[in-house]
Design a protein around this motif. Structure first.
Motif, mmCIF file in Angstrom:
data_model
loop_
_atom_site.group_PDB
_atom_site.id
_atom_site.type_symbol
_atom_site.label_atom_id
_atom_site.label_comp_id
_atom_site.label_asym_id
_atom_site.label_seq_id
_atom_site.Cartn_x
_atom_site.Cartn_y
_atom_site.Cartn_z
ATOM 1 N N ASP A 133 21.693 4.928 10.871
ATOM 2 C CA ASP A 133 22.347 4.063 11.852
ATOM 3 C C ASP A 133 23.524 3.288 11.266
ATOM 4 O O ASP A 133 24.223 2.577 12.005
ATOM 5 N N GLU A 134 23.693 3.391 9.939
ATOM 6 C CA GLU A 134 24.726 2.646 9.212
ATOM 7 C C GLU A 134 24.518 1.134 9.329
ATOM 8 O O GLU A 134 25.464 0.350 9.332
ATOM 9 N N THR A 135 23.235 0.749 9.430
ATOM 10 C CA THR A 135 22.896 -0.676 9.369
ATOM 11 C C THR A 135 22.330 -1.015 7.988
ATOM 12 O O THR A 135 21.967 -2.169 7.730
ATOM 13 N N GLY A 136 22.240 -0.020 7.142
ATOM 14 C CA GLY A 136 21.787 -0.209 5.768
ATOM 15 C C GLY A 136 22.487 0.779 4.863
ATOM 16 O O GLY A 136 23.135 1.727 5.330
ATOM 17 N N PRO A 137 22.366 0.603 3.552
ATOM 18 C CA PRO A 137 23.077 1.464 2.612
ATOM 19 C C PRO A 137 22.515 2.886 2.578
ATOM 20 O O PRO A 137 21.354 3.116 2.923
ATOM 21 N N LYS A 138 23.368 3.829 2.160
ATOM 22 C CA LYS A 138 22.911 5.204 1.981
ATOM 23 C C LYS A 138 21.926 5.266 0.825
ATOM 24 O O LYS A 138 21.952 4.441 -0.085
ATOM 25 N N THR A 139 21.056 6.266 0.882
ATOM 26 C CA THR A 139 20.022 6.403 -0.128
ATOM 27 C C THR A 139 19.702 7.877 -0.355
ATOM 28 O O THR A 139 19.731 8.685 0.587
ATOM 29 N N SER A 140 19.396 8.221 -1.585
ATOM 30 C CA SER A 140 19.005 9.600 -1.902
ATOM 31 C C SER A 140 17.659 9.954 -1.275
ATOM 32 O O SER A 140 17.278 11.135 -1.229
ATOM 33 N N SER A 172 0.827 -1.212 0.000
ATOM 34 C CA SER A 172 0.000 0.000 0.000
ATOM 35 C C SER A 172 0.856 1.255 0.000
ATOM 36 O O SER A 172 2.065 1.216 0.240
ATOM 37 N N GLY A 173 0.209 2.394 -0.255
ATOM 38 C CA GLY A 173 0.906 3.665 -0.162
ATOM 39 C C GLY A 173 1.456 3.897 1.232
ATOM 40 O O GLY A 173 2.561 4.421 1.399
ATOM 41 N N TYR A 174 0.673 3.504 2.231
ATOM 42 C CA TYR A 174 1.157 3.626 3.611
ATOM 43 C C TYR A 174 2.450 2.848 3.794
ATOM 44 O O TYR A 174 3.420 3.351 4.357
ATOM 45 N N GLN A 175 2.474 1.596 3.333
ATOM 46 C CA GLN A 175 3.641 0.751 3.544
ATOM 47 C C GLN A 175 4.858 1.282 2.790
ATOM 48 O O GLN A 175 5.991 1.228 3.294
ATOM 49 N N ILE A 176 4.651 1.818 1.591
ATOM 50 C CA ILE A 176 5.766 2.396 0.840
ATOM 51 C C ILE A 176 6.346 3.575 1.620
ATOM 52 O O ILE A 176 7.562 3.711 1.756
ATOM 53 N N GLY A 177 5.471 4.440 2.148
ATOM 54 C CA GLY A 177 5.950 5.561 2.959
ATOM 55 C C GLY A 177 6.675 5.104 4.203
ATOM 56 O O GLY A 177 7.737 5.647 4.558
ATOM 57 N N TYR A 178 6.124 4.102 4.864
ATOM 58 C CA TYR A 178 6.772 3.551 6.055
ATOM 59 C C TYR A 178 8.150 2.979 5.713
ATOM 60 O O TYR A 178 9.122 3.179 6.451
ATOM 61 N N ASP A 179 8.233 2.262 4.593
ATOM 62 C CA ASP A 179 9.512 1.672 4.194
ATOM 63 C C ASP A 179 10.549 2.734 3.869
ATOM 64 O O ASP A 179 11.750 2.537 4.107
ATOM 65 N N ILE A 180 10.117 3.868 3.313
ATOM 66 C CA ILE A 180 11.048 4.977 3.081
ATOM 67 C C ILE A 180 11.664 5.413 4.403
ATOM 68 O O ILE A 180 12.883 5.545 4.532
ATOM 69 N N LEU A 181 10.819 5.634 5.394
ATOM 70 C CA LEU A 181 11.304 6.050 6.710
ATOM 71 C C LEU A 181 12.248 5.003 7.302
ATOM 72 O O LEU A 181 13.305 5.337 7.857
ATOM 73 N N ARG A 182 11.880 3.754 7.175
ATOM 74 C CA ARG A 182 12.688 2.675 7.749
ATOM 75 C C ARG A 182 14.081 2.626 7.120
ATOM 76 O O ARG A 182 15.086 2.511 7.832
ATOM 77 N N HIS A 183 14.150 2.739 5.808
ATOM 78 C CA HIS A 183 15.447 2.677 5.136
ATOM 79 C C HIS A 183 16.282 3.927 5.383
ATOM 80 O O HIS A 183 17.517 3.845 5.478
ATOM 81 N N VAL A 184 15.638 5.081 5.482
ATOM 82 C CA VAL A 184 16.374 6.311 5.793
ATOM 83 C C VAL A 184 17.014 6.204 7.170
ATOM 84 O O VAL A 184 18.186 6.587 7.371
ATOM 85 N N LEU A 185 16.284 5.649 8.125
ATOM 86 C CA LEU A 185 16.833 5.532 9.479
ATOM 87 C C LEU A 185 17.875 4.420 9.567
ATOM 88 O O LEU A 185 18.820 4.514 10.353
ATOM 89 N N ARG A 186 17.746 3.386 8.758
ATOM 90 C CA ARG A 186 18.800 2.357 8.691
ATOM 91 C C ARG A 186 20.085 2.957 8.123
ATOM 92 O O ARG A 186 21.186 2.634 8.585
ATOM 93 N N ALA A 187 19.935 3.840 7.135
ATOM 94 C CA ALA A 187 21.115 4.513 6.584
ATOM 95 C C ALA A 187 21.757 5.404 7.643
ATOM 96 O O ALA A 187 22.987 5.471 7.755
#
Length: 316
Positions: A179-186, A162-177
């Motif tokens: 914390d340096e537990t995930g790759p950097k992202t634009s 869903s649109g909600y989940q896509i937005g949530y995943d954006i936040l999740r990956h930005v915060l992983r970046a």
């Protein structure tokens, strides 16, 4: 003389759209009234909104036919209502319609996903619809009239894709970046710019703001994934691919439960995230065509309320 009228109603969470057509399916009148989801606004306001729409379209048709000496007669009405799934809810709404139009006017109440399907099938209940907006759902009918659904459980219970989940995943990956537990992202830069924030730490206040707790604010971030995926950001592409996989799984569950895999069937795309061409819709279409070459993918050029009116015309 009698002018036969068929009415469709799309009762959404923000507004109610009422449409009247003639016996050839030609639009005669339409009206927009407030929300008619009684879970949101209560029974009295929901009923008033539905009545407003029906009365408006009928009065307009009567005015336009005064010189023809035609009596306007409602032959059938169909309502696609959000929040009306239980039999008790349907009986309540049918009771409202009986009070207004009389007990002899056939009235059908459907989930709003069903009228979205009907908008792409000329008012026939056969095929599959997948809707992806703030939330998501897939629903289908086979030629025997059997029906089933998948998803539509809401964000807390897992509307993946869903649109909600896509937005949530954006936040999740930005915060992983962060914390340096995930790759950097634009996505980091564009997310902070969208929200007028200067650092990731401020996302806590934005996410947990008690004055602004709604699913839409997360879903509104989904466009950032679309933009950055087009720019080649690998995380944005990953998010969209995960979402496409989720929608594909919902569709597949409908195909399997209704035994549609070996026959042609219409597959209707609805909802803002997949109605327009994008990398997201392209990814989903690619997965569907590989697995179900008999699927006839359609993006309706008519609104769901037209599906409701055509269902009334076909008296399904």
């Amino acid at each position: 003389m009698v002018k036969e009228v068929f009415i469709g109603v799309d009762g959404g969470g923000t507004k109610t759209l009422t449409l009247a057509v003639n016996n050839e399916g030609k639009e005669l009148s339409r009206h927009v009234s407030p929300c008619s989801n009684y879970h949101s606004v209560g029974e009295d306001l929901a009923k008033a909104s539905i009545y407003e729409g029906i009365r408006f379209v009928l009065n307009q048709i009567k005015r336009e036919n005064e010189d023809k000496e035609e009596d306007v007669q409602v032959k059938s009405i169909c309502l696609g209502m959000s929040g009306v799934d239980r039999e008790e809810d349907k009986k309540m709404v049918i009771g409202w319609i009986s009070e207004l139009l009389g007990p002899n006017v056939p009235c059908k109440i459907y989930n709003d996903a069903i009228i979205a399907l009907a908008s792409g099938t000329d008012g026939h209940l056969f095929g599959i619809v997948v809707i992806c907006g703030t939330g998501c759902i897939s629903l289908g009918f086979n030629k025997d009239g059997q029906t089933t659904r998948s998803a539509g459980w809401g964000p807390l219970l897992g509307d993946y894709g869903s649109g909600y989940q896509i937005g949530y995943d954006i936040l999740r990956h930005v915060l992983r970046a962060k914390d340096e537990t995930g790759p950097k992202t634009s996505l980091t830069k564009v997310l902070l710019e969208r929200l007028n924030l200067t650092k990731e730490d401020s996302l806590i206040s934005w996410a947990y703001d008690p004055k602004n707790q709604n699913w839409q604010k997360f879903a509104q971030l989904s466009t950032l994934a679309f933009e950055q995926a087009n720019a080649g950001d690998e995380i944005a592409i990953l998010i969209l691919n995960d979402a496409a996989n989720a929608l594909f799984e919902y569709i597949s569950s409908i195909v399997k439960k209704l035994n549609l895999a070996n026959e042609p069937f219409p597959l209707i795309f609805a909802g803002g995230n997949i109605e327009r061409k994008s990398m997201f819709s392209d990814l989903l279409i690619e997965k569907i065509k590989a697995a179900y070459p008999n699927a006839d993918i359609k993006i309706p050029n008519r609104e769901p309320v037209f599906g409701a009116a055509l269902l009334a015309l076909n008296n399904n």
